[in-house]
Design a protein around this motif. Structure first.
Motif, PDB file in Angstrom:
ATOM      1  N   ASP A 160       0.823  -1.211   0.000  1.00  0.00           N
ATOM      2  CA  ASP A 160       0.000   0.000   0.000  1.00  0.00           C
ATOM      3  C   ASP A 160       0.857   1.261   0.000  1.00  0.00           C
ATOM      4  N   LEU A 163       1.555   2.347  -3.592  1.00  0.00           N
ATOM      5  CA  LEU A 163       0.427   2.648  -4.478  1.00  0.00           C
ATOM      6  C   LEU A 163       0.506   4.011  -5.175  1.00  0.00           C
ATOM      7  N   GLU A 177      -5.531  -1.953  -3.085  1.00  0.00           N
ATOM      8  CA  GLU A 177      -4.900  -2.225  -1.811  1.00  0.00           C
ATOM      9  C   GLU A 177      -4.863  -3.732  -1.608  1.00  0.00           C
TER      10      GLU A 177
END
Length: 186
Positions: A160, A163, A177
């Motif tokens: 995450d 990202l 996620e």
């Protein structure tokens, strides 16, 4: 190291082997790469055909990259580095293989985050859904000695954290996620 994962309710494993390269020619490298690491991650998954399509997303943070080791960069396979895909390797239960090296043995720290993911074929937008991940790498000290970093399992926190960067590098793709074991679609 063996990392279990789940996709579509079926359990698979990634077996990670990290070793120091003693015979560079056997792994397709030049003699100067002796002593550097090579990493092989093998996917074992009971799904077949399209149900076994996976890809490897690999990011690297190295003290000799543009940020001086502050940030991670994409680590595409050299033959496809200009391809607009986040995957370094992709296929039916694909094996990740990497053998990084440098021409000079200057002090440096090199760390990879390697993630096994899949992309549903029935969606309008390309999604990357992670199922497993691990870190590995090496360090070179002032005398040129190479020390391997042991492989360690990664979690949703590390994925995450990448990202925003992944979305910037590959705006045509959606990066979900990490929600281990959650069936698709969500």
């Amino acid at each position: 190291m063996i990392i279990p994962f789940t996709r579509d309710g079926e359990t698979g494993n990634v077996t990670v082997a990290l070793e120091q390269v003693d015979e560079p020619l056997t792994v397709g490298k030049h003699p100067e790469s002796r002593g550097f690491p090579c990493c092989t991650a093998v996917v074992d998954y009971p799904g077949r055909g399209y149900r076994a399509l996976f890809g490897w997303v690999q990011l690297v943070r190295s003290t000799d990259n543009a940020s001086g080791g502050v940030d991670f960069d994409m680590d595409p396979f050299v033959l496809f580095e200009d391809a607009p895909s986040p995957y370094a390797f992709f296929g039916v239960s694909p094996t990740l293989f990497d053998a990084p090296s440098r021409g000079e043995r200057k002090p440096m720290a090199w760390l990879a985050h390697s993630f096994l993911a899949w992309t549903p074929l029935d969606q309008a937008q390309r999604h990357v859904l992670p199922v497993a991940g691990f870190s590995w790498g090496f360090d070179i000290d002032a005398t040129g000695h190479i020390t391997l970093r042991l492989a360690k399992a990664l979690t949703a926190v590390e994925w995450d954290g990448h990202l925003p960067y992944l979305s910037t590098c590959h705006p045509a793709w959606k990066f979900d996620e990490w929600q281990a074991g959650t069936p698709w679609p969500r």
